[in-house]
Each structure stands twice: as structure tokens, then as C-alpha cells.
Design a protein around this motif. Structure first.
Motif, mmCIF file in Angstrom:
data_model
loop_
_atom_site.group_PDB
_atom_site.id
_atom_site.type_symbol
_atom_site.label_atom_id
_atom_site.label_comp_id
_atom_site.label_asym_id
_atom_site.label_seq_id
_atom_site.Cartn_x
_atom_site.Cartn_y
_atom_site.Cartn_z
ATOM 1 N N LEU A 55 0.837 -1.303 -0.265
ATOM 2 C CA LEU A 55 -0.072 0.077 -0.084
ATOM 3 C C LEU A 55 0.814 1.275 -0.038
ATOM 4 C CD1 LEU A 55 -2.938 -0.691 2.263
ATOM 5 C CD2 LEU A 55 -3.050 -0.539 0.147
ATOM 6 N N LYS A 56 2.073 1.244 0.535
ATOM 7 C CA LYS A 56 2.956 2.416 0.769
ATOM 8 C C LYS A 56 3.291 2.808 -0.725
ATOM 9 C CE LYS A 56 7.025 0.227 1.469
ATOM 10 N NZ LYS A 56 8.460 -0.093 2.634
ATOM 11 N N HIS A 57 3.241 1.959 -1.650
ATOM 12 C CA HIS A 57 3.772 2.356 -2.922
ATOM 13 C C HIS A 57 2.808 3.227 -3.856
ATOM 14 C CE1 HIS A 57 7.107 0.464 -2.404
ATOM 15 N NE2 HIS A 57 6.502 -0.916 -2.183
ATOM 16 N N TRP A 58 1.462 3.222 -2.978
ATOM 17 C CA TRP A 58 0.244 3.893 -3.965
ATOM 18 C C TRP A 58 0.044 5.414 -3.322
ATOM 19 C CZ3 TRP A 58 -2.306 1.870 -7.997
ATOM 20 C CH2 TRP A 58 -1.879 0.524 -8.247
ATOM 21 N N ASP A 59 -0.190 6.430 -4.306
ATOM 22 C CA ASP A 59 -0.443 7.735 -3.663
ATOM 23 C C ASP A 59 -1.669 7.975 -4.446
ATOM 24 O OD1 ASP A 59 0.483 8.215 -6.175
ATOM 25 O OD2 ASP A 59 2.278 9.198 -5.587
ATOM 26 N N TYR A 60 -2.095 9.307 -4.127
ATOM 27 C CA TYR A 60 -3.448 9.681 -4.902
ATOM 28 C C TYR A 60 -3.271 9.772 -6.371
ATOM 29 C CZ TYR A 60 -7.107 12.926 -6.162
ATOM 30 O OH TYR A 60 -8.315 13.474 -6.755
ATOM 31 N N LYS A 61 -2.204 10.241 -7.074
ATOM 32 C CA LYS A 61 -1.999 10.133 -8.293
ATOM 33 C C LYS A 61 -2.247 8.787 -8.923
ATOM 34 C CE LYS A 61 0.906 12.145 -11.908
ATOM 35 N NZ LYS A 61 2.148 12.966 -12.448
ATOM 36 N N LYS A 62 -1.367 7.797 -8.254
ATOM 37 C CA LYS A 62 -1.328 6.465 -8.927
ATOM 38 C C LYS A 62 -3.024 5.890 -8.847
ATOM 39 C CE LYS A 62 1.917 3.785 -8.247
ATOM 40 N NZ LYS A 62 3.035 2.813 -7.747
ATOM 41 N N LEU A 63 -3.556 6.101 -7.486
ATOM 42 C CA LEU A 63 -4.781 5.663 -7.227
ATOM 43 C C LEU A 63 -5.892 5.902 -8.387
ATOM 44 C CD1 LEU A 63 -5.048 5.931 -3.421
ATOM 45 C CD2 LEU A 63 -4.940 3.686 -4.712
ATOM 46 N N LYS A 64 -5.597 7.382 -8.842
ATOM 47 C CA LYS A 64 -6.511 8.188 -10.000
ATOM 48 C C LYS A 64 -6.390 7.333 -11.012
ATOM 49 C CE LYS A 64 -8.158 11.808 -9.855
ATOM 50 N NZ LYS A 64 -9.569 12.376 -9.960
ATOM 51 N N SER A 65 -5.417 6.541 -11.429
ATOM 52 C CA SER A 65 -5.270 5.876 -12.627
ATOM 53 C C SER A 65 -6.049 4.812 -12.887
ATOM 54 C CB SER A 65 -3.842 5.613 -12.902
ATOM 55 O OG SER A 65 -3.289 4.622 -12.064
ATOM 56 N N LEU A 66 -6.743 4.095 -11.452
ATOM 57 C CA LEU A 66 -7.222 2.948 -11.468
ATOM 58 C C LEU A 66 -8.492 3.071 -11.935
ATOM 59 C CD1 LEU A 66 -5.989 1.481 -8.261
ATOM 60 C CD2 LEU A 66 -5.367 0.551 -10.517
ATOM 61 N N ASP A 67 -9.241 2.248 -12.913
ATOM 62 C CA ASP A 67 -10.565 2.532 -13.459
ATOM 63 C C ASP A 67 -11.715 1.851 -12.276
ATOM 64 O OD1 ASP A 67 -9.985 3.657 -15.762
ATOM 65 O OD2 ASP A 67 -9.800 1.981 -16.818
ATOM 66 N N GLY A 68 -12.751 2.313 -12.124
ATOM 67 C CA GLY A 68 -13.810 1.603 -11.221
ATOM 68 C C GLY A 68 -13.613 1.857 -9.889
ATOM 69 N N PHE A 106 15.706 7.278 6.371
ATOM 70 C CA PHE A 106 14.366 7.727 6.984
ATOM 71 C C PHE A 106 13.650 8.579 6.174
ATOM 72 C CE2 PHE A 106 12.594 11.672 9.284
ATOM 73 C CZ PHE A 106 11.957 11.095 10.362
ATOM 74 N N PHE A 107 14.237 8.954 4.988
ATOM 75 C CA PHE A 107 13.330 9.688 4.008
ATOM 76 C C PHE A 107 12.963 8.744 2.760
ATOM 77 C CE2 PHE A 107 14.774 13.206 6.236
ATOM 78 C CZ PHE A 107 13.740 14.381 5.810
ATOM 79 N N ILE A 108 13.185 7.404 2.755
ATOM 80 C CA ILE A 108 12.925 6.492 1.741
ATOM 81 C C ILE A 108 11.558 6.836 0.906
ATOM 82 C CG2 ILE A 108 12.775 4.433 1.027
ATOM 83 C CD1 ILE A 108 15.253 3.709 2.176
ATOM 84 N N GLU A 109 10.622 6.614 2.127
ATOM 85 C CA GLU A 109 9.173 6.627 1.778
ATOM 86 C C GLU A 109 8.767 8.107 1.612
ATOM 87 O OE1 GLU A 109 6.660 5.028 4.656
ATOM 88 O OE2 GLU A 109 7.681 3.219 4.410
ATOM 89 N N ASP A 110 9.310 9.024 2.066
ATOM 90 C CA ASP A 110 8.762 10.363 1.451
ATOM 91 C C ASP A 110 9.324 10.790 0.112
ATOM 92 O OD1 ASP A 110 8.129 11.997 4.309
ATOM 93 O OD2 ASP A 110 9.728 10.641 4.736
ATOM 94 N N PHE A 111 10.377 10.260 -0.169
ATOM 95 C CA PHE A 111 10.848 10.854 -1.615
ATOM 96 C C PHE A 111 10.352 9.861 -2.782
ATOM 97 C CE2 PHE A 111 14.316 13.421 0.587
ATOM 98 C CZ PHE A 111 13.485 14.341 0.750
ATOM 99 N N GLU A 112 10.048 8.714 -2.416
ATOM 100 C CA GLU A 112 9.603 7.544 -3.172
ATOM 101 C C GLU A 112 8.766 8.007 -4.448
ATOM 102 O OE1 GLU A 112 9.540 2.901 -2.693
ATOM 103 O OE2 GLU A 112 7.910 3.824 -1.510
#
Length: 227
Positions: A55-68, A106-112
Motif C-alpha cells: 500500500l505504501k507504494h500507492w499515492d493519490y495520483k496513482k490511485l486516480k489511474s485505476l478504473d472503477g 528515514f526519507f525513503i518513503e517520503d521521496f519514493e
């Protein structure tokens, strides 16, 4: 078919799988196959297994690309992921930075998933323990603007002992630019005047980072005051 909330009532919560818990939070029904399939996609790791860490690899922009999935559930899932990240970061663990590697990790997830340069300051106590992480500014693909007052005002308010500066290079190349070096030296000079030392500036790229102090790009105090 047993509804998920009934399954929840009959089971111990720690016996339910991640997919069911996600569906309960988002008010999905097991018979809604399309939506459950989307949840399954969100949880899949590169090996095809359900893994909550995916789940941590998904952000709002990537979620918007999913249909349905719809706008409301997109916002709900993005919010849930952000809350989970904050809970993880707010664990009782006290962050103490002993080396540049600790800072970069410490910043891996912030900048991913960031596609713009973003500048942070870490405000530290006398033992190099984290008091607060603060986003100073967000810029473009190749640059960000940093004002000294935005770096040092929070440090004074927090009674910080020292500061580490951190920013990303979305290009993936962590080598410092000429502007990075100039900003570092300017802020280091001001920090010395305020007795709030900048102890390092870390630039994070793709799977790599640079410590400007380790690269010899920090001026020492004597040189600064002789300029």
C-alpha cells in the motif's frame, strides 16, 4: 454469504486477512467483485502475494489511474495510507541520526513517489535525536527555493540544538548542483551566527544519496568567518 462485518463479529480481528479489513474500512461488499479486485491489486507485491506493505507504494495520483474506484474511495484510500505512514513514524522509537545513511533511510518513503524537488529540515536535540521533521519548500522537477527564515524560525521555536537539511533529486542523480552547494554554505554561515549549526545536507536520489559534509563541501567555522 457471510457479510464482512458479521465475519468481524464472529472472529478475532487478528485472524482476518488484510483484504477483508481493507474492505470493511471502505464499506465494500464481498459480492462487489470489481472493487474487491481493485483492493487485491493494491495489496499485491512484485511476487504476486498480498502484502500490506504494498500500500505504501500507492499515492493519490496513482490511485486516480485505476478504473472503477471512484473519487471518494480514491481520497479515502490515499488518506488511509497517509495515516498508516504517520502511525508508523510516530511509534515510540526515538530517531537518533548517527550517520548520513540513517538520514537517507528515514526519507525513503517520503521521496519514493515525489516528482518535484522537496526540501526538508530535521531539527535535532543535543544527542542528535529528532525533535521534528519539517517540509521547508516544494519546487519543480529540478529546483526548489529555500529561504533562511523558513529554516531557522522553527529551529528557534523548537529550541533545537542543530539542523540537518535534506532534499531529493527527482532525476535520480544525487550529485549536488552548484546551487545546492551555495545554499548549503549560505545556510551554514547563518547557522553559525545563530549558534544553530547545520551539521549536514543530504541529497537523496534513486537508491543512492550524497552527504555534502562527507564530500568535503562544508566550510569550517574559521573559514566562514574569514570570508
Amino acid at each position: 454469504m457471510i457479510r464482512l462485518h458479521e465475519k468481524f463479529a464472529r472472529s478475532n480481528i487478528d485472524e482476518m486477512d488484510d483484504l477483508d479489513l481493507l474492505a470493511i474500512i471502505l464499506r465494500a461488499r464481498p459480492e462487489d467483485k470489481d472493487l474487491m479486485s481493485i483492493f487485491d491489486i493494491l495489496l499485491k507485491d512484485p511476487n504476486g502475494n498480498n502484502n500490506l506493505n504494498s500500500l505504501k507504494h500507492w499515492d493519490y495520483k496513482k490511485l486516480k489511474s485505476l478504473d472503477g474506484i471512484g473519487e471518494l474511495r480514491t481520497v479515502e484510500i490515499a488518506t488511509l495510507i497517509e495515516l498508516a505512514k504517520r502511525i508508523y513514524r510516530s511509534k515510540t522509537r526515538v530517531y537518533e541520526f548517527k550517520n548520513p545513511e540513517d538520514v537517507a533511510d528515514f526519507f525513503i518513503e517520503d521521496f519514493e513517489n515525489l516528482h518535484k524537488e522537496t526540501f526538508y529540515a530535521l531539527y535535532l536535540d543535543i544527542k542528535l535525536g529528532l525533535i521534528k521533521k519539517h517540509c521547508i519548500s516544494m519546487g519543480t522537477l529540478t529546483a526548489t527555493i529555500v529561504h533562511a527564515r523558513d529554516v531557522f524560525a522553527p529551529a528557534i521555536e523548537l529550541c533545537a540544538n542543530s539542523i540537518i537539511m535534506v532534499h531529493n533529486h527527482p532525476s535520480g542523480n544525487p550529485e549536488p548542483s552548484e546551487q545546492d552547494i551555495l545554499v548549503t554554505r549560505d545556510l551554514q554561515f547563518i547557522g553559525e551566527m545563530l549558534r544553530l549549526p547545520i551539521i549536514d545536507h543530504i541529497i537523496v536520489g534513486h537508491d543512492d544519496f550524497r552527504s555534502l559534509r562527507n564530500m568535503g563541501l562544508f566550510d569550517d567555522k574559521e573559514k566562514l568567518f574569514n570570508n
